[in-house]
Design a protein around this motif. Structure first.
Motif, short mmCIF file in Angstrom:
data_model
loop_
_atom_site.label_atom_id
_atom_site.label_comp_id
_atom_site.label_asym_id
_atom_site.label_seq_id
_atom_site.Cartn_x
_atom_site.Cartn_y
_atom_site.Cartn_z
N GLY A 16 19.61 -26.00 -11.82
CA GLY A 16 20.26 -25.31 -12.94
C GLY A 16 19.96 -26.01 -14.25
N SER A 17 19.94 -27.35 -14.23
CA SER A 17 19.65 -28.09 -15.45
C SER A 17 18.23 -27.79 -15.93
N PHE A 18 17.31 -27.81 -14.98
CA PHE A 18 15.92 -27.54 -15.37
C PHE A 18 15.79 -26.12 -15.92
N LEU A 19 16.46 -25.18 -15.28
CA LEU A 19 16.39 -23.80 -15.77
C LEU A 19 17.02 -23.70 -17.16
N ALA A 20 18.15 -24.42 -17.33
CA ALA A 20 18.81 -24.38 -18.64
C ALA A 20 17.89 -24.96 -19.71
N ILE A 21 17.23 -26.08 -19.36
CA ILE A 21 16.29 -26.68 -20.33
C ILE A 21 15.19 -25.68 -20.66
N ARG A 22 14.69 -25.03 -19.61
CA ARG A 22 13.57 -24.10 -19.83
C ARG A 22 13.98 -22.94 -20.74
N TYR A 23 15.11 -22.31 -20.41
CA TYR A 23 15.49 -21.13 -21.21
C TYR A 23 15.98 -21.53 -22.59
N CYS A 24 16.67 -22.67 -22.68
CA CYS A 24 17.12 -23.12 -24.00
C CYS A 24 15.92 -23.46 -24.87
N GLY A 67 20.30 -19.06 -23.62
CA GLY A 67 19.51 -19.86 -22.68
C GLY A 67 20.34 -20.29 -21.48
N ILE A 68 21.56 -20.73 -21.75
CA ILE A 68 22.42 -21.20 -20.64
C ILE A 68 22.82 -20.03 -19.75
N VAL A 69 23.15 -18.91 -20.37
CA VAL A 69 23.52 -17.73 -19.57
C VAL A 69 22.36 -17.29 -18.69
N LEU A 70 21.17 -17.29 -19.27
CA LEU A 70 20.00 -16.90 -18.47
C LEU A 70 19.77 -17.88 -17.33
N ALA A 71 19.96 -19.17 -17.62
CA ALA A 71 19.78 -20.17 -16.57
C ALA A 71 20.76 -19.97 -15.43
N VAL A 113 18.90 -35.24 4.46
CA VAL A 113 18.24 -34.29 3.55
C VAL A 113 17.89 -35.03 2.26
N SER A 114 16.65 -34.91 1.85
CA SER A 114 16.23 -35.55 0.60
C SER A 114 16.05 -34.50 -0.49
N GLN A 115 16.11 -34.97 -1.70
CA GLN A 115 15.99 -34.07 -2.84
C GLN A 115 14.52 -33.84 -3.17
N PRO A 116 14.11 -32.60 -3.25
CA PRO A 116 12.72 -32.35 -3.65
C PRO A 116 12.55 -32.59 -5.15
N ALA A 117 11.36 -33.02 -5.50
CA ALA A 117 11.08 -33.23 -6.92
C ALA A 117 10.95 -31.87 -7.61
N VAL A 118 11.49 -31.80 -8.80
CA VAL A 118 11.41 -30.56 -9.59
C VAL A 118 10.61 -30.88 -10.85
N ARG A 119 9.61 -30.07 -11.11
CA ARG A 119 8.76 -30.31 -12.29
C ARG A 119 8.80 -29.08 -13.19
N LEU A 120 9.03 -29.37 -14.45
CA LEU A 120 9.00 -28.29 -15.45
C LEU A 120 7.78 -28.50 -16.35
N HIS A 121 6.89 -27.56 -16.31
CA HIS A 121 5.69 -27.66 -17.15
C HIS A 121 6.00 -27.02 -18.51
N ALA A 122 6.62 -27.78 -19.35
CA ALA A 122 7.07 -27.23 -20.63
C ALA A 122 6.33 -27.84 -21.82
N LEU B 342 8.12 -23.69 -13.41
CA LEU B 342 9.11 -24.58 -12.78
C LEU B 342 8.74 -24.71 -11.30
N GLU B 343 8.46 -25.92 -10.91
CA GLU B 343 7.89 -26.14 -9.58
C GLU B 343 8.80 -27.05 -8.76
N VAL B 344 9.03 -26.66 -7.53
CA VAL B 344 9.85 -27.47 -6.62
C VAL B 344 8.94 -28.01 -5.52
N GLU B 345 9.02 -29.29 -5.31
CA GLU B 345 8.18 -29.93 -4.30
C GLU B 345 8.48 -29.32 -2.93
N LYS B 346 7.41 -28.93 -2.22
CA LYS B 346 7.62 -28.21 -0.96
C LYS B 346 7.89 -29.16 0.20
#
Lengths: 481, 351
Positions: A16-24, A67-71, A113-122, B342-346
């Motif tokens: 959600g944070s990444f999406l908020a950053i993207r839309y904002c 932006g936040i609403v869209l996220a 369960v591990s957290q997957p890396a999230v990348r924003l190409h912004a 926006l990419e999530v590691e698979k």
């Protein structure tokens, strides 16, 4: 399972944070670009002050909110995020199944369960945002003097203020009806609002029209002031003259003069409202009855003088507002000039009733009594107003006319140069003109080089290299068998 | 098939089933060397109760594999060599007039080779369409209807067909309806030189060893019962649906290759088959639930014979496997629906 749920909540927060950053970021970018373009446009085209445009910065708040609403709306569903975590940890569907049913004995056995890396190409949008901020800053910081003149840049403020001042004077002096004054005021406001650099002629023309209207009213008022002053001046002259010579005049002549004074006074009062208001009723009645005492004559003369002064003040006001030319003041002074001493002399010298009638008639027509002698040629004046010019008739009321001033048109005799009408200019010599030499005898021209019996008017030059060829041509008959 | 309502297979319940499956695979690997992946898919197909089409050159071990499978599973096995003059009655059976002791003669049904557990339809594409279509009812309904009488086939019933991708002259390519009835189409390729060396060294005249530990009927039933309790999560079934839907041109998630080269995509039967095969693959992997990796493992064999490509694909030498691989690569299994930037590691990185 608690670990799985925690990881799921954490993953939701991160995503959600990444999406908020993207839309904002996009919202900020769009608003920055829009605001920057609007700032430049409004400053350049509409000339709006930059402090008003600073209010546009408030638009960032709704941009961020959108932006936040869209996220929030685009955040994936819980099963989808559960599936993503399952895939990332290679749990083979266990985490997905945990959201749908009890895992039973598999729950404790499920790997962490591990957290997957999230990348924003912004990067691109970030760069664009920086560029937009720079654009916006430039739009705000560029000084006004570097901005091109806009539509509202027609500078007519000074002229408008002058016109407004003139209109105020005209209105104050009641030179025009109040309704017309209101219309002119509205016109003035409208012209000021519609003043545009795109079409200055329209504005200037409207201003000229307004000024002409005011000038016309002022000119009429000036003319009236001169006329009133002249009428008052005549009456004053006669009143003062009578005051001087009253005791020396015969009763019949005095009565006649008094009648003339009453007529002149009534005429002046009829033309000048101020005089009519300031003149005492008893005094006016005494004047009408022709029984003015010496004191009353003085009072009447003072009232008439006040009327003159009032007209002069009015004219001065118009001159001060530049509604009329300053020369009108001189004209008024000339019209109101006192001739009481001369008139008194004339009255004193009137021995008969006819003389008095002539003198009074001369006073009524504006002619000075002492100038009757100068009327031998009928043109006693020397030049018109301003001096110069031919002799002109003198008048108390009429200005100098244009008679004998203009040149008489005269048709000139046909000039010898008329024959040159068909000539053609071939050049202009910078030297002194020289007379053409007379032509010599006729020459032979084209036949000059002709020889007798040659048969040709021109001698053909044969080049050396052609001589043999030509010779062979003419000798061909000889060689032919 | 409805989702199982019974609890998930517990670890101690699953372990014997996995051991059984491993035993079958080990026996198959022993009979046919160097075909481990193929054996897993064949066993997954059997556990899914699906029919399998094996495609390969002559002599690569297709018949040997099927024969060994019959021996390991202790199922009745029959082989029919399909030829152009093969008639439907040669497969299904026929009615013959038979003398009855002490009575009039009557028509008696003589069952054909289809009445078996495992039918090896060798070189199935050599038979005429009429004969091929005789198998349609048997494969789908698992029954045979003749002269108005329907006879059920023995349970379980599998058709394991083989076809030769070369020498297509005089053959009748299988119609789409029949191809669709095969769960898998598995290419049987060449083996490496090392495997060939092993075969030569260990097999006299190439004869494979007889399976030493065949399954009992009860063990096979337990395997099938275990299959019934395999759980397919909703997200995985959604992925299967999206995968099949995306194989249709101009669908929402279709790739550029699908739009360019595919005339008709996979049928709903493909989605059902993929779900079943994924369950079997998960069982073989020792898991009670199906994951995305199971779907990815069976997607190609399930879909490759169900896609109908156009001539452009033939010109560009694009095969069905490439199309399926493109779909697997492009579709996000989890269906997060995130924007492209926006990419999530698979998959987690290794240690």
């Amino acid at each position: 399972m608690a670990d799985g749920d925690q990881q799921l909540a954490r993953f939701r927060m991160r995503l959600g944070s990444f999406l908020a950053i993207r839309y904002c970021l996009r919202g900020l970018l769009i608003w920055t670009m829009t605001l920057a373009a609007a700032v430049v446009l409004l400053r350049v085209a509409a000339g709006i002050e930059r402090q008003w445009l600073l209010a546009g910065l408030l638009g960032y708040v709704p941009a961020l909110a959108v932006g936040i609403v869209l996220a929030v709306r685009r955040t994936p569903s819980t099963p989808a995020m559960r599936a993503a975590l399952d895939r990332h940890a290679a749990l083979g569907g266990l985490l997905m199944t945990a959201g749908e049913r009890d895992l039973g004995a598999w729950g404790p056995r499920m790997p962490g369960v591990s957290q997957p890396a999230v990348r924003l190409h912004a990067g691109r949008h970030g760069m664009l945002l920086l560029a937009g901020i720079a654009f916006l800053a430039a739009g705000f910081l560029v000084p006004d003097r570097y901005l091109p003149a806009g539509e509202e840049s027609l500078e007519v403020g000074t002229q408008m203020e002058q016109l407004a001042a003139k209109l105020a004077v005209v209105k104050q002096e009641q030179l025009i009806p109040p309704e017309k004054a209101q219309v002119l005021e509205k016109d003035l406001v409208r012209v000021r609002q519609e003043a545009s650099g795109k079409n200055p002629a329209k504005t200037l023309e409207a201003m000229d029209h307004l000024e002409a209207s005011l000038a016309k009213a002022a000119a009429e008022a000036a003319e009236a002031a001169v006329r009133h002053a002249e009428a008052a001046g005549k009456a004053e002259d006669l009143a003062r003259a009578l005051d001087d010579v009253k005791a020396q005049m015969a009763p019949a002549q005095l009565s006649e003069a008094m009648k003339e004074l009453a007529r002149l006074t009534e005429q002046a009062a009829a033309e000048s409202k101020s005089l009519a208001e300031s003149l005492d009723k008893e005094l006016a009645e005494a004047c009408r009855d022709g029984r003015l005492t010496a004191d009353e004559l003085k009072d009447l003369a003072e009232a008439l003088a006040k009327c003159k002064a009032c007209e002069r003040m009015r004219l001065e006001k118009l001159v001060g507002a530049r509604l009329v030319d300053a020369a009108e003041l001189a004209r008024l002074a000339e019209a109101a000039e006192g001739h009481e001493a001369e008139l008194a002399e004339v009255l004193r010298g009137c021995e008969s009733g006819e003389d008095l009638e002539d003198a009074l008639a001369a006073l009524a027509t504006g002619e000075s009594a002492d100038r009757n002698d100068d009327e031998a040629d009928g043109m006693p004046g020397r030049g018109g107003r301003g001096g110069g010019g031919p002799p002109t008739a003198l008048s108390w009321t009429q200005g100098a006319n244009q008679e004998n001033v203009g040149f008489k048109e005269k048709v000139l005799a046909p000039a010898a140069a008329a024959s040159l009408k068909e000539s053609r200019l071939v050049g202009v010599s910078t030297g002194d003109p020289t007379a053409a030499k007379p032509a010599g005898p006729s020459a032979g021209g084209a036949l000059a080089a002709a020889k007798a019996g040659g048969g040709a008017a021109r001698t053909q030059l044969i080049l050396p290299q052609h001589e043999n060829t030509i010779r062979r041509y003419f000798e061909r008959e000889k060689t032919r068998p | 098939m409805n989702q199982p309502t019974a609890p998930l297979l517990a670890p101690d319940e699953l372990a014997p089933l996995v051991a059984l499956a491993d035993r079958i695979l080990a026996q198959m690997d022993l009979v046919l060397l160097g075909r481990t992946a193929l054996h897993r898919l064949v066993l997954a197909g059997i556990l899914s109760r699906g029919h399998i089409l094996l495609e390969g050159l002559p002599g690569v071990g297709k018949t040997a594999l099927i024969k060994a499978l019959g021996q390991i599973l202790r199922l009745e096995f029959r082989r029919v060599q399909f030829t152009p003059d093969l008639m439907p009655s040669d497969i299904l059976g026929t009615h013959i007039l038979q003398d009855k002791a002490g009575g009039p003669r009557e028509m008696t049904f003589q069952a054909g080779p289809v009445f078996t557990n495992i039918l090896l339809a060798d070189e199935i594409n050599r038979a005429s369409p009429k004969t091929q279509s005789a198998l349609l009812e048997a494969m789908q309904e698992r029954s045979v209807t003749m002269l108005g009488t329907t006879r059920m086939l023995p349970e379980p019933f599998f058709v394991l067909a083989s076809q030769n991708p070369i020498e297509l002259e005089g053959t009748y390519p299988l119609p789409e309806a029949q191809l669709d009835r095969f769960l898998f189409k598995l290419p049987v390729g060449d083996v490496s030189a090392e495997v060939l060396e092993d075969i030569i060294c260990t097999r006299r005249r190439g004869e494979p060893p007889v399976p030493s530990a065949p399954l009992s009927a009860e063990e096979l039933s337990r395997l099938f019962a275990g299959m019934e309790r395999m759980y397919l999560p909703r997200a995985v079934s959604r992925y299967i649906s999206r995968l099949v839907a995306a194989s249709h041109p101009r669908s929402r998630e279709a790739t550029a290759e699908v739009n360019s080269y595919v005339t008709y995509g996979a049928s709903p039967r493909a989605a059902i088959a993929m779900g079943e095969a994924s369950r079997a693959h998960a069982l073989l992997a020792g898991r009670p639930t199906v994951g995305f990796e199971d779907v990815r493992a069976v997607a190609a064999p399930v879909m490759n014979h169900r896609l109908i490509l156009n001539y452009k694909a033939r010109f560009d030498q694009i095969g069905e496997l490439a199309i399926v691989q493109g779909l697997l690569d492009s579709l996000d299994e989890a269906g997060l629906g995130l924007p492209a930037d926006l990419e999530v590691e698979k998959a987690a990185r290794g240690p």
